[in-house]
Scaffold this motif. Structure first.
Motif, PDB file in Angstrom:
ATOM      1  N   LEU A   1       0.622  -1.510   0.193  1.00 16.83           N
ATOM      2  CA  LEU A   1      -0.023  -0.275  -0.120  1.00 16.83           C
ATOM      3  C   LEU A   1       0.599   1.327  -0.236  1.00 16.83           C
ATOM      4  O   LEU A   1       0.221   2.251  -0.639  1.00 16.83           O
ATOM      5  CB  LEU A   1      -0.760   0.175   1.152  1.00 16.83           C
ATOM      6  CG  LEU A   1      -2.131  -1.030   0.873  1.00 16.83           C
ATOM      7  CD1 LEU A   1      -3.048  -1.473   2.371  1.00 16.83           C
ATOM      8  CD2 LEU A   1      -3.380  -0.253  -0.286  1.00 16.83           C
ATOM      9  N   TYR A   2       2.032   1.028   1.126  1.00 12.08           N
ATOM     10  CA  TYR A   2       2.293   2.565   1.237  1.00 12.08           C
ATOM     11  C   TYR A   2       3.661   2.598  -0.328  1.00 12.08           C
ATOM     12  O   TYR A   2       4.492   4.008  -0.788  1.00 12.08           O
ATOM     13  CB  TYR A   2       4.121   2.487   1.856  1.00 12.08           C
ATOM     14  CG  TYR A   2       3.231   2.777   3.255  1.00 12.08           C
ATOM     15  CD1 TYR A   2       2.412   4.046   3.502  1.00 12.08           C
ATOM     16  CD2 TYR A   2       3.111   1.422   4.134  1.00 12.08           C
ATOM     17  CE1 TYR A   2       2.056   4.138   4.374  1.00 12.08           C
ATOM     18  CE2 TYR A   2       3.212   2.047   5.383  1.00 12.08           C
ATOM     19  CZ  TYR A   2       2.174   3.144   5.620  1.00 12.08           C
ATOM     20  OH  TYR A   2       1.846   3.909   7.028  1.00 12.08           O
ATOM     21  N   LYS A   3       3.929   1.915  -1.308  1.00 16.37           N
ATOM     22  CA  LYS A   3       4.627   1.316  -2.737  1.00 16.37           C
ATOM     23  C   LYS A   3       2.780   2.631  -3.447  1.00 16.37           C
ATOM     24  O   LYS A   3       3.975   3.030  -4.495  1.00 16.37           O
ATOM     25  CB  LYS A   3       4.827   0.273  -3.075  1.00 16.37           C
ATOM     26  CG  LYS A   3       5.567   0.677  -4.273  1.00 16.37           C
ATOM     27  CD  LYS A   3       5.875  -0.995  -4.637  1.00 16.37           C
ATOM     28  CE  LYS A   3       6.483  -0.765  -6.023  1.00 16.37           C
ATOM     29  NZ  LYS A   3       7.627  -2.593  -6.926  1.00 16.37           N
ATOM     30  N   GLN A   4       1.696   2.460  -3.538  1.00 18.50           N
ATOM     31  CA  GLN A   4       1.106   3.038  -3.695  1.00 18.50           C
ATOM     32  C   GLN A   4       0.696   4.199  -3.471  1.00 18.50           C
ATOM     33  O   GLN A   4       0.495   5.288  -4.594  1.00 18.50           O
ATOM     34  CB  GLN A   4      -0.101   2.055  -3.546  1.00 18.50           C
ATOM     35  CG  GLN A   4      -0.566   0.755  -4.401  1.00 18.50           C
ATOM     36  CD  GLN A   4      -1.896   0.416  -4.411  1.00 18.50           C
ATOM     37  OE1 GLN A   4      -2.191   0.733  -3.386  1.00 18.50           O
ATOM     38  NE2 GLN A   4      -2.337  -0.826  -4.897  1.00 18.50           N
ATOM     39  N   VAL A   5       1.191   4.272  -2.052  1.00 14.54           N
ATOM     40  CA  VAL A   5       1.005   5.511  -2.346  1.00 14.54           C
ATOM     41  C   VAL A   5       1.726   6.939  -2.335  1.00 14.54           C
ATOM     42  O   VAL A   5       1.242   7.675  -3.018  1.00 14.54           O
ATOM     43  CB  VAL A   5       1.200   5.374  -0.214  1.00 14.54           C
ATOM     44  CG1 VAL A   5       1.690   7.602   0.267  1.00 14.54           C
ATOM     45  CG2 VAL A   5      -0.101   4.857   0.620  1.00 14.54           C
ATOM     46  N   PHE A   6       2.543   6.625  -2.521  1.00 17.03           N
ATOM     47  CA  PHE A   6       3.991   7.408  -3.375  1.00 17.03           C
ATOM     48  C   PHE A   6       4.087   7.642  -4.610  1.00 17.03           C
ATOM     49  O   PHE A   6       4.496   8.395  -5.588  1.00 17.03           O
ATOM     50  CB  PHE A   6       5.642   7.093  -3.239  1.00 17.03           C
ATOM     51  CG  PHE A   6       6.128   6.927  -1.575  1.00 17.03           C
ATOM     52  CD1 PHE A   6       6.399   7.950  -0.417  1.00 17.03           C
ATOM     53  CD2 PHE A   6       5.907   5.798  -1.042  1.00 17.03           C
ATOM     54  CE1 PHE A   6       6.373   8.341   0.609  1.00 17.03           C
ATOM     55  CE2 PHE A   6       6.377   6.040   0.321  1.00 17.03           C
ATOM     56  CZ  PHE A   6       6.599   6.681   0.817  1.00 17.03           C
ATOM     57  N   ALA A   7       3.036   6.931  -5.639  1.00 13.19           N
ATOM     58  CA  ALA A   7       2.452   7.360  -6.787  1.00 13.19           C
ATOM     59  C   ALA A   7       1.628   8.156  -6.786  1.00 13.19           C
ATOM     60  O   ALA A   7       1.505   9.442  -7.949  1.00 13.19           O
ATOM     61  CB  ALA A   7       2.237   6.087  -7.648  1.00 13.19           C
ATOM     62  N   ARG A   8       0.901   8.085  -5.631  1.00 18.86           N
ATOM     63  CA  ARG A   8       0.015   9.269  -5.875  1.00 18.86           C
ATOM     64  C   ARG A   8       0.553  10.470  -5.244  1.00 18.86           C
ATOM     65  O   ARG A   8       0.431  11.669  -5.763  1.00 18.86           O
ATOM     66  CB  ARG A   8      -1.375   8.869  -4.096  1.00 18.86           C
ATOM     67  CG  ARG A   8      -1.870   8.499  -4.650  1.00 18.86           C
ATOM     68  CD  ARG A   8      -2.583   6.803  -5.368  1.00 18.86           C
ATOM     69  NE  ARG A   8      -2.852   6.335  -5.873  1.00 18.86           N
ATOM     70  CZ  ARG A   8      -3.097   4.798  -6.481  1.00 18.86           C
ATOM     71  NH1 ARG A   8      -1.810   4.134  -6.784  1.00 18.86           N
ATOM     72  NH2 ARG A   8      -4.311   4.154  -6.672  1.00 18.86           N
ATOM     73  N   TYR A   9       1.701  10.650  -4.628  1.00 16.40           N
ATOM     74  CA  TYR A   9       2.471  12.336  -4.015  1.00 16.40           C
ATOM     75  C   TYR A   9       2.928  12.508  -5.514  1.00 16.40           C
ATOM     76  O   TYR A   9       2.910  13.268  -5.278  1.00 16.40           O
ATOM     77  CB  TYR A   9       3.275  11.453  -3.228  1.00 16.40           C
ATOM     78  CG  TYR A   9       3.275  11.972  -2.031  1.00 16.40           C
ATOM     79  CD1 TYR A   9       3.487  12.937  -1.443  1.00 16.40           C
ATOM     80  CD2 TYR A   9       3.669  10.672  -1.026  1.00 16.40           C
ATOM     81  CE1 TYR A   9       2.966  13.366   0.106  1.00 16.40           C
ATOM     82  CE2 TYR A   9       3.329  10.820   0.944  1.00 16.40           C
ATOM     83  CZ  TYR A   9       2.875  11.971   0.901  1.00 16.40           C
ATOM     84  OH  TYR A   9       3.307  12.355   2.293  1.00 16.40           O
ATOM     85  N   ASP A  10       3.213  11.614  -6.582  1.00 21.41           N
ATOM     86  CA  ASP A  10       3.628  12.010  -7.860  1.00 21.41           C
ATOM     87  C   ASP A  10       2.627  12.524  -8.121  1.00 21.41           C
ATOM     88  O   ASP A  10       2.744  14.151  -8.729  1.00 21.41           O
ATOM     89  CB  ASP A  10       4.608  11.143  -7.932  1.00 21.41           C
ATOM     90  CG  ASP A  10       5.533  10.333  -8.358  1.00 21.41           C
ATOM     91  OD1 ASP A  10       6.630  10.842  -7.212  1.00 21.41           O
ATOM     92  OD2 ASP A  10       6.264   9.741  -8.726  1.00 21.41           O
ATOM     93  N   ASN A  11       1.393  12.478  -8.579  1.00 19.24           N
ATOM     94  CA  ASN A  11       0.071  12.587  -8.917  1.00 19.24           C
ATOM     95  C   ASN A  11      -0.244  14.416  -7.997  1.00 19.24           C
ATOM     96  O   ASN A  11      -0.409  15.366  -9.180  1.00 19.24           O
ATOM     97  CB  ASN A  11      -0.658  12.127  -8.517  1.00 19.24           C
ATOM     98  CG  ASN A  11      -0.801  10.653  -9.729  1.00 19.24           C
ATOM     99  OD1 ASN A  11       0.175  10.352 -10.925  1.00 19.24           O
ATOM    100  ND2 ASN A  11      -1.267   9.557  -9.719  1.00 19.24           N
TER     101      ASN A  11
END
Length: 613
Positions: A209-219
């Protein structure tokens, strides 16, 4: 089976690679990094010895306090009590000092490591080509330099402190518990694998889940960056509500993923607390049974145990289980930072696609340019070429115009000259040599480019000019600004050349910004000057003055002007007409006006020939 084994080995090898790459940034902070865990271990040893002396004191109280005569004589249990108290004080002081110095060295190591890591990433990004930057995107690089490094810092700090403290505390406390009562000590040992299994599942799910979180940070960063850089356009089109909705969507998406990840990690503390309570209850029941049998002079199934021994066991149990709780927090933190470590590692190990040759050439003889069977595409896997079939010779000192419809690859063509990108096929030569043979700094100093996006940096006009030449004199700056027709408006400012430019040049007009960027490029004294649509915001009269000054004062410099205005290339020695990634025609403005349909259409449209009257 063999495939899974190979994948597992590759995964382990990659983890080791990530660790070694990130560990390289420790450098001058190795001493404090090593000293911190050593001090933690000494602190833990003292903390584990304290319960033994406390338990002994409890037993002394249980067997009776010393009599007055014993106190006066200084014999009996009193000496033993005094020795225990002195030992306790000594251990407490040593533990305190180790903890204080360990905390200071850990803080120095963590802060220094983060400083070095930021420096290494930033330095690496500076070596990137346009292709590398395109691969990561600016918003993602910003996230990796800020948010990701903060998570890596948290993990590093936890490793040098807690990752040594917790295991050693668990080992020391377990050994001491076995010395007190080996039978009851197994209760603590039995609890460890139960919690370990629970922690494993928590970490595996939270990491995903945290791996997905940082992709959202980029967005989210991309949305913010886009909005702030284009805030004037947003306000011009009254699109604030749309931008708010777009930001809210990215923000809510990030929040929901973070909430889901934190919800899983939140199970760690209550599960640990519950397990500790269960263990304490079991130890209290079994320990009481052992104490009763010991006081009656017999040895029960739980072995011998005194009240002081039970006190020691409870303390060691708390140390063992608190160490487990500490480890669980560390593992959760590492799970959170694992994705960040990988993202930082990707930047640090990214190889620049453009590098200096082994024996670079440091001198460019003249400004002649040759394209020999050149083709180019932005990605190797791309099916379509952005540029192909380009054969072209530009004599040194000539003025060349490049014109064509939007998307015809005009900018792509000139980017190959200064080697902002490398050709996919064919060669580009400057001064008779392949651009790949030159030292990159030499090439880009002698091939000066004013890009489509005119960027000025926060600082004075003089500061911005010296980006072109660091040691430029005031006279050289003024001469360059006169050549670019910028001196006339600079001298109208109250502070003249010391006028402060806001970030991005927001306090000057578009035309003024373009002229300042041209002057900055001229300070390099280049052999080739490329203006990529760099006079679009300048009025035609000033545009003509700039071209006239170029012709008079820098006749030996090859001048390439990309433009949408026919007027800007009317006095060019040759004009290149681009169409859909190829050269459609090359000739003088007069020749193209007679023979080339694309040039004729652009000319007629701009001069309103054949239009409605």
């Amino acid at each position: 089976m063999a495939k899974n084994k190979k994948e597992k080995q590759e995964g382990e090898k990659k983890k080791q690679g990530i660790f070694m790459t990130l560990a390289h940034s420790v450098r001058e902070y190795k001493t404090v990094t090593i000293l911190s865990p050593i001090l933690m271990i000494f602190e833990v040893a003292c903390e584990c010895l304290i319960p033994m002396f406390v338990g002994d004191l409890v037993d002394q109280i249980q067997y009776g306090l010393p009599t007055i005569s014993q106190i006066e004589a200084g014999t009996g249990a009193l000496n033993h009590i005094i020795i225990n108290i002195c030992c306790l004080v000594g251990l407490a002081v040593i533990s305190l000092l180790c903890g204080l110095f360990g905390g200071r060295t850990a803080a120095a190591a963590a802060a220094g490591y983060a400083k070095n890591l930021r420096h290494d990433i930033y330095e690496k990004i500076q070596s990137f080509s346009f292709e590398n930057i395109d691969r990561f995107e600016t918003s993602s690089l910003v996230t990796r330099l800020t948010t990701d490094i903060n998570y890596v810092l948290m993990a590093f700090s936890a490793i040098i402190r807690m990752c040594f403290r917790a295991p050693f505390m668990m080992i020391f406390a377990a050994v001491m518990a076995f010395l007190v009562n080996p039978i009851l000590a197994w209760v603590f040992i039995a609890a460890i694998p139960i919690l370990g299994i629970a922690l494993y599942f928590i970490i595996v799910h939270s990491y995903r889940l945290y791996k997905q979180v940082f992709a959202r940070y980029d967005n989210l960063n991309e949305s913010v960056e886009e909005n702030l850089s284009g805030i004037r356009v947003v306000k011009t089109y009254v699109s604030e509500d749309y931008e708010k909705e777009k930001f809210a969507k990215s923000n809510n998406d990030l929040s929901s993923h973070f909430t889901e990840a934190d919800r899983i990690v939140a199970w760690t503390t209550p599960s640990m607390t519950f397990l500790m309570d269960v263990v304490y209850i079991i130890i209290a029941i079994l320990g009481s049974y052992a104490i009763v049998h010991t006081s009656l002079g017999s040895v029960g199934a739980m072995g011998e145990l005194t009240v002081g021994g039970l006190s020691e066991l409870m303390t060691y149990g708390m140390q063992i289980l608190s160490s487990l709780m500490m480890l669980s927090s560390i593992m959760a933190m590492i799970a959170m930072s694992g994705a960040s470590c990988k993202r930082v590692y990707e930047v640090l190990t990214e190889e620049p696609t453009l590098t200096n040759p082994e024996n670079p050439v440091y001198e460019i003889t003249d400004g002649s340019i040759d394209f020999d069977h050149v083709a180019f595409k932005y990605a190797k896997e791309a099916e379509k070429y952005a540029l192909w079939g380009v054969d072209l010779h530009i004599p040194s000192g000539s003025t060349v115009g490049i014109i064509g419809t939007t998307g015809s690859s005009k900018t792509t063509l000139v980017n190959l000259i200064s080697r902002l990108y490398d050709t996919t096929e064919g060669t580009v030569k400057v001064g008779g040599r392949d651009v790949k043979e030159y030292d990159l700094e030499t090439l880009r100093n002698d091939v000066s480019v004013v890009l489509q996006q005119n960027v000025l940096f926060s600082g004075t006009i003089n500061d911005n000019m010296r980006w072109g030449k660091e040691d430029a004199t005031q006279e050289e700056i003024i001469d360059a600004c006169k050549l670019a027709c910028a001196d006339e408006f600079i001298t109208s400012f109250p502070d003249g050349y010391d006028t402060y430019i806001e970030q991005g040049g927001t306090n000057v007009s578009g035309g003024q910004r373009q002229r300042l960027c041209i002057a900055r490029a001229l300070l390099k004294s280049p052999k080739v000057l490329i203006l990529d649509d760099s006079t679009s915001a300048v009025d035609t009269k000033t545009d003509a003055k700039i071209r006239a000054s170029f012709k008079e004062y820098i006749p030996s410099v090859t001048k390439i002007i990309i433009t949408q205005r026919v007027a800007s290339v009317e006095d060019a020695d040759m004009v290149i007409v681009m169409d859909n990634g190829t050269i459609n025609a090359v000739g003088s403005p007069q020749e193209l006006l007679e023979t080339n349909q694309i040039y004729q259409e652009i000319y007629n449209m701009q001069h309103n020939i054949g239009g409605n009257k």
